[in-house]
Design an enzyme around this catalytic site. Structure first.
Site, PDB file in Angstrom:
ATOM      1  CG  LEU A 331      -1.928  -1.146   1.323  1.00 28.34           C
ATOM      2  CD1 LEU A 331      -2.644  -1.102   2.664  1.00 28.34           C
ATOM      3  CD2 LEU A 331      -2.933  -1.072   0.185  1.00 28.34           C
ATOM      4  N   GLY A 332       2.039   1.176   0.546  1.00 27.26           N
ATOM      5  CA  GLY A 332       2.917   2.339   0.617  1.00 27.26           C
ATOM      6  C   GLY A 332       4.151   2.018   1.443  1.00 27.26           C
ATOM      7  N   GLY A 337       8.720   1.350   7.411  1.00 25.12           N
ATOM      8  CA  GLY A 337       8.893   0.239   6.488  1.00 25.12           C
ATOM      9  C   GLY A 337       7.682   0.133   5.575  1.00 25.12           C
ATOM     10  N   PRO A 338       7.594  -0.947   4.768  1.00 23.98           N
ATOM     11  CG  PRO A 338       7.912  -3.019   3.754  1.00 23.98           C
ATOM     12  CD  PRO A 338       8.594  -2.013   4.631  1.00 23.98           C
ATOM     13  CB  VAL A 339       1.918  -0.228   4.829  1.00 27.47           C
ATOM     14  CG1 VAL A 339       0.560  -0.636   5.385  1.00 27.47           C
ATOM     15  CG2 VAL A 339       2.655   0.650   5.829  1.00 27.47           C
ATOM     16  CG  ASP A 449       6.451  11.784  12.362  1.00 28.10           C
ATOM     17  OD1 ASP A 449       6.787  12.853  11.811  1.00 28.10           O
ATOM     18  OD2 ASP A 449       6.698  10.668  11.877  1.00 28.10           O
TER      19      ASP A 449
END
Length: 599
Positions: A331-332, A337-339, A449
């Site tokens: 997804l992104g 890290g990656p999702v 954040d």
């Protein structure tokens, strides 16, 4: 164990009698009435001439031959066995016998199927079918050379689920006999996998063949459940089996015998060396496994001490849900890290965030995120379903939000039409989430954040704040926290970036930047623009001082506002005095806010 002449009345129509493994006298007078293949399965009257086989393999319920990872060929067993019946292959190499009738079951074929893949075996296809029996299921190896054999039985529970529903309480319990000897009592496939379905189980035995026939017998002794989740799925079940002979003694002249002796000596030496090496590797593997298990137990205890007992997923579940973390499911990617998009066994669609080995975040941030998001619940905060800690990289399992991140919706190529009202509601939703974290939750939380990529949108474009890896808690009695600076450049409040003084105002400042990005339809820094337009905040303040605030708006919104005769333009005044949100900023003379800094 019946004996005597074979009775002719057993061939009457609609009579189901299985006379396999008895000792009837078969001669020319009754051979014509003997059912096909039965003489192959009589104990003392085998149908073969001289024994010629030393191995065979069967894929129970399979419809075509399968070559396994060890290059052995598994023959299909798709015989239609119903009630009391049997089947013998044309080659008279093996046979199968079934006894019993399922109670009120619609399953007439006694074969079950699944399309699921099995991750703990190289031969997943073998486990996608299985043969069942309501009472007694036997496989026979016919015409085998006498000697020692290795028997490998392979099982998989593909019917009882491993979810939290009532169907998961189903149990399949049976005994395993080989050559009449009891090898396993109350064998439960699912129990061998710690309750997990779709996991392969293997049993290996060494047996002796003395009469050229091997008998593998799976017997239901009345234990387990007969009617859960459906009637007729309770008896013994097997996915595949294989039988192979150990090397037998050779015969020949004295020279060949000497060569055989030398070969055996070399073989013995080789076996001893291999066993020693394997023993060392096994010992080393056991030590590594124990250290890994101890580390996992420590991490589990630490996790439970921080956040109680969150929902823990296994790595196998996550691998299956994301199709082995396929790139097509990404997804992104973020700083963590990656999702990946995934689908759990219960049908829920989830987002699985994987800690990258190159990520600047680590175990501390992982624990912080679980502790924070588990302690708060709000409609504008993303929901955490659980985590996984038994993989090489920790995994967080979130609810799946259909429209992705806010930065993709605003800055990316998308078909979303974010009109003035929608953007305004997104700003309000983010503000509600921050107000909850700062004032309404059981603990006082600063996110640290807040940025467009950490705001996700559901199907109705409602915003949800995510990524709590940098969040900090502090007591109401404290004026601020002194901490190392963390976050994303462009969203850091000046007093926090310069002095490390952390309060809720750091989130409020970042929210102001996000709000300006939403209104302007551009990022807070764009290196492709002219020098005086690269920084969104400076550009916004310049336009505000020049009383040209509406020029900041996205061109799409200007067109919309023009059609509406700017009737909603007063909303923009809520976001204009961004510089007054920070302690380090002094309000310029033209700033439309008081000298006293307010939230």
């Amino acid at each position: 164990m019946l004996s005597g002449r074979y009775p002719s009345w057993v061939n009457m129509n609609n009579l189901h009698v299985n006379l396999v493994w008895n000792n009837f006298g078969i001669d020319n007078s009754n051979n014509s009435i003997l059912p096909s293949g039965l003489n192959c399965l009589q104990r003392d009257t085998p149908c073969f001439g001289s024994p010629s086989y030393s191995s065979f393999a069967v894929d129970s319920g399979g419809s075509r031959p399968i070559r396994a990872s060890d290059n052995s060929i598994y023959e299909p067993d798709d015989a239609s066995l119903q009630l009391a019946s049997y089947y013998v292959t044309n080659s008279t190499r093996w046979g199968v016998s079934n006894i019993g009738r399922f109670m009120d079951s619609a399953n007439g074929s006694y074969i079950i199927y699944t399309s699921r893949r099995f991750t703990n075996t190289l031969d997943s296809e073998l486990f996608q079918t299985a043969r069942m029996s309501p009472s007694s299921l036997r496989y026979f190896g016919i015409g085998l050379k006498n000697g020692m054999y290795s028997v490998v039985l392979q099982f998989a529970e593909i019917f009882f689920p491993d979810d939290q529903t009532w169907k998961s309480v189903g149990k399949r319990i049976f005994n395993i006999y080989i050559q009449g000897d009891l090898k396993e009592t109350d064998f439960d496939i699912k129990k061998q996998t710690n309750g997990k379905s779709y996991t392969a189980v293997q049993r290996q035995y060494t047996v002796e063949v003395t009469n050229n026939v091997i008998d593998i017998h799976l017997f239901w002794a009345g234990k387990g459940t007969c009617c859960i989740p459906e009637q007729g799925f309770y008896g013994p079940s097997i996915s595949a089996l294989s039988v192979s002979s150990y090397d037998s003694n050779g015969e020949g002249d004295p020279g060949s015998q000497r060569n055989s002796t030398s070969s055996r000596t070399g073989l013995v030496v080789g076996v001893v060396v291999c066993v020693a090496i394997l023993g060392f590797l096994a010992l080393a593997g056991a030590i590594v496994w124990r250290q890994k298990r101890r580390r996992l137990e420590v991490e589990m205890e630490e996790l439970f001490s921080i956040v109680g007992r969150p929902n823990i997923f296994s790595y196998g579940e996550m691998k299956s849900a994301t199709d082995s973390f396929s790139d097509s499911n990404i997804l992104g990617r973020g700083g963590y890290g990656p999702v990946y998009k995934g689908k759990l066994l219960d049908g829920r669609i989830v987002a699985v965030k994987q800690l990258s080995s190159t990520s600047h975040q680590g175990k501390k941030e992982f624990m912080t995120e679980i502790a924070t998001i588990s302690a708060v619940q709000h409609r504008n905060l993303v929901k955490l379903h659980g985590c996984c800690i038994d993989s090489k990289t920790p995994l967080l399992v979130y609810e799946y939000l259909e429209q992705g991140s806010l930065d993709q919706a605003i800055f990316g190529k998308t078909d979303l039409n974010l009109d003035w009202r929608t953007r305004f509601e997104i700003c309000i939703g983010i503000a509600r989430g921050l107000a909850y974290l700062h004032e309404e939750s059981s603990m006082r939380i600063v996110h640290r954040d807040i940025k467009a990529s950490n705001v996700l949108l559901d199907a109705d474009l409602n915003p949800k704040i995510s990524d709590f890896g940098l969040a900090r808690h502090y007591k109401d009695s404290m004026t601020h926290l002194n901490t190392g600076v963390a976050g994303t450049l462009g969203y850091l409040a000046p007093e926090y970036a310069m002095m490390g003084h952390l309060t809720e105002k750091a989130d409020v400042f970042a929210f102001g930047v996000v709000a300006l990005e939403i209104l302007a339809g551009r990022r807070n820094f764009d290196d492709s623009l002219e020098e005086d337009e690269k920084y969104l905040l400076g550009c916004a303040w310049y336009l505000h001082e020049s009383q040209r605030t509406l020029e900041l708006l996205d061109s799409k919104l200007i067109e919309f506002a023009t059609r509406k005769k700017l009737r909603d333009s007063s909303m923009l005044l809520f976001f204009a005095p961004w510089a007054c949100l920070s302690d380090a900023h002094r309000c310029p003379r033209s700033c439309p806010c008081s000298r006293k800094t307010t939230r």
